[in-house]
Design an enzyme around this catalytic site. Structure first.
Site: not given
Length: 420
Positions: A323, A364
């Site tokens: 990320h 996720d």
């Protein structure tokens, strides 16, 4: 590989080492220790290339504006949430800390600036109406995604514009929109619900009786409780609550920006949430969990190492890992992974992703592992993402109404010149 040595980074950037180190300290370039030599550091390739495109730091205004739309400087002021120093903050409070005890409704109170308990009361009042509406529909979509899209579209066609309305009235409407989406996405039966009660062939318990469970839930039931009832997983309720809290908001991500653009025109709150919801479905956003499921399937068939290598070779972003806002790993993922068992092939995939791409698990990955550990429906990660983020979308919608400004960026034309 996504990591570069200092020499490689300096060659690409054409800057002095001090400039490289300064950008690292300011969080603009991610760095980590070299596993082969802890005295050295490695630098994230994407950050280096992004800095290189700035022409040694001297940027024209159109370049600044373009980069602001691509992980650059913030484009809109907001008092709701931010990622800072490896943490996610909701109005200055650590989201991970909040997730230990708070409900999604508590976070809505915080982000919407409502009185304590106001959102739970308002959503509970709207829940029975929304659930009855979802259950009474003659033709229901076969998926939670389809049901959510339909429910929001129907509200968007009739709800009043948001412009110029009192804040208290809009907060009450926001609770109704949240209840509508929750009811729609939890009232969709699984294939087993339409097969006379036959057991699912994949070994997972189906959503049998989901609509009845939701309807019979106490009027004070939280969204996490309603999900646990719908999925017949009461033991997972605490983890569902934590996941929803961690998903509530995340700065000005793509779906949130879409929501704010829609509401900036005066569109209704439901229309703004619909704009965010459709944006969430993309594989580079909320749809990443479905992409990660493909990676898991490949790992089961070919092994984790070959699966990661093949995915990276395809040029697609590795789903479930990395990320840009968190150089040391996604804190939301860590908060859930600390409470989840180690399962295969997930554990091996995490090791291979770090070895081959230098990336750590993100939210996720964590949501998909949560679903696997508790045998939740395949679309549970997306549902958790959407229902949690709906609180953030509505918070940004309310903030945008207060700003009372149309969001209308200009385009930098790069087409052919006008004919003479």
């Amino acid at each position: 590989m996504v990591w570069m040595t200092a020499a490689e980074a300096l060659h690409v950037l054409n800057v002095r080492p001090q400039t490289l180190y300064a950008n690292v300290s300011r969080g603009k370039i991610r760095a980590k220790s070299d596993a082969d030599d802890p005295r050295r550091s490695l630098y994230h390739r994407d950050d280096i290339l992004r800095m290189a495109r700035r022409s040694n730091g001297r940027r024209k205004i159109e370049t600044v504006s373009a980069q602001a739309m691509q992980w650059g400087d913030p484009v809109l002021p907001s008092a709701l949430s931010t990622a800072a120093d490896g943490r996610l903050l909701y109005r200055g409070l650590d989201a991970v800390t909040l997730s230990a005890t708070a409900t999604l409704e508590d976070i809505a109170d915080l982000l919407w600036q409502a009185d304590r308990g106001q959102v739970l009361a308002a959503t509970a009042a709207a829940a029975s109406i929304a659930t009855a509406s979802a259950s009474a529909a003659i033709t229901r979509p076969a998926s939670a995604l389809g049901a959510g899209l339909l429910a929001l579209a129907l509200r968007s066609a009739t709800d009043a514009p948001s412009l110029g309305r009192p804040a208290a009235e809009l907060r009450a409407e926001a609770a109704g929109v949240l209840a509508t989406l929750t009811a729609a996405m939890t009232a969709v039966p699984t294939p087993a619900d339409n097969s006379g009660g036959a057991a699912p062939t994949d070994g997972k318990r189906a959503n049998t009786g989901a609509r009845q469970a939701i309807t019979s839930a106490p009027s004070t039931a939280t969204i996490s409780r309603r999900l646990a009832l719908a999925w017949q997983r009461p033991a997972a309720e605490d983890l569902l609550r934590r996941a929803l809290v961690l998903m509530a908001d995340h700065e000005l991500n793509a779906s949130t920006f879409a929501t704010r653009v829609a509401v900036s025109t005066g569109a209704s709150l439901a229309a703004g949430v619909l704009a965010g919801f459709t944006t969430l479905t993309g594989p580079l956003h909320g749809g990443a969990s479905a992409e990660f499921a493909q990676l898991v399937a490949s790992a089961r068939q070919h092994g984790a190492g070959p699966a990661v290598q093949a995915w990276l070779s395809s040029g697609r972003p590795l789903p479930g890992f990395g990320h840009k806002l968190y150089a040391e790993g996604d804190p939301r993922a860590r908060a859930l992974l600390d409470l989840l068992p180690k399962l295969q092939p997930h554990t091996n995939l995490a090791a291979e992703a770090e070895a081959q791409a230098g990336e750590l698990p993100n939210i996720d990955f964590a949501l998909t592992l949560l679903a696997a550990a508790h045998e939740l429906p395949d679309d549970a990660p997306f549902i958790l993402f959407a229902l949690g983020r709906c609180v953030g979308w509505l918070a940004h919608a309310l903030e945008q109404v207060q700003a009372n400004r149309l969001i209308r960026p200009r385009a930098r034309y790069v087409g052919p010149s006008a004919g003479t």
